[in-house]
Design a protein around this motif. Structure first.
Motif, PDB file in Angstrom:
ATOM      1  N   UNK A 147       0.818  -1.210   0.000  1.00 25.93           N
ATOM      2  CA  UNK A 147       0.000   0.000   0.000  1.00 25.93           C
ATOM      3  C   UNK A 147       0.850   1.258   0.000  1.00 25.93           C
ATOM      4  N   UNK A 148       1.926   1.256   0.762  1.00 29.53           N
ATOM      5  CA  UNK A 148       2.801   2.419   0.831  1.00 29.53           C
ATOM      6  C   UNK A 148       3.453   2.693  -0.527  1.00 29.53           C
ATOM      7  N   UNK A 149       3.943   1.647  -1.178  1.00 27.99           N
ATOM      8  CA  UNK A 149       4.564   1.800  -2.496  1.00 27.99           C
ATOM      9  C   UNK A 149       3.553   2.310  -3.509  1.00 27.99           C
ATOM     10  N   UNK A 150       2.353   1.745  -3.460  1.00 28.18           N
ATOM     11  CA  UNK A 150       1.328   2.152  -4.412  1.00 28.18           C
ATOM     12  C   UNK A 150       0.925   3.604  -4.200  1.00 28.18           C
ATOM     13  N   UNK A 151       0.749   4.015  -2.948  1.00 25.62           N
ATOM     14  CA  UNK A 151       0.386   5.390  -2.657  1.00 25.62           C
ATOM     15  C   UNK A 151       1.461   6.347  -3.185  1.00 25.62           C
TER      16      UNK A 151
END
Length: 159
Positions: A147-151
């Motif tokens: 999720x962090x990478x995608x955000x």
């Protein structure tokens, strides 16, 4: 089960086609939650008509104007599915879309699945398809990521 939440406000012009695209899904374990947000057109009539024909459709009427987010939140209060899919009353889905989303989520143990869409623009001749992804992002990633990478990727590609 997927709980499909549909906020509806004056979408009578599109609603039948949208509901048909949900009802024609190859994945059939659906709870279809429609929230009428004080429509002034025939939207509520259409929702009730469809609910009378298919027991998976539940219609809720907002007693105050909630707008899209508030109508979705009202729908979430009634959701029973393992997955939630936010669908707008003027959207259309390919028949295998929800099945593909569930398979992708289960195969990759995902909490969220994000995908591209096509925007149908009725203001252009022939209702041309315009490649778009949620109106803001295009071809960000075809892979599984945190999720962090995608955000971070979303913020870098924001238009």
């Amino acid at each position: 089960m997927i709980s499909v939440i549909i906020p509806v406000y004056n979408l009578g012009k599109y609603l039948r086609a949208s509901l048909d695209s949900i009802l024609q899904q190859t994945y059939t374990d659906l709870q279809i939650i429609c929230v009428d947000d004080q429509s002034h057109d025939d939207s509520l009539h259409i929702l009730r008509e469809y609910a009378a024909k298919d027991k998976r459709i539940q219609v809720y009427i907002s007693t105050v104007k909630r707008h899209c987010g508030g109508a979705r939140n009202l729908g979430l209060m009634h959701a029973k599915g393992e997955y939630i899919y936010f669908f707008d009353g003027d959207d259309l889905l390919e028949p295998t879309a929800l099945e593909t989303l569930v398979q992708t989520a289960q195969t990759n143990n995902l909490d969220i699945v994000y995908f591209n869409s096509d925007l149908l623009n009725e203001l252009k001749p022939g209702c041309q398809r315009i490649k778009n992804a949620f109106y803001y992002f295009d071809n960000i990633s075809d892979s599984v990521c945190s999720g962090q990478t995608y955000f971070c990727t979303l913020m870098q590609h924001r238009k």
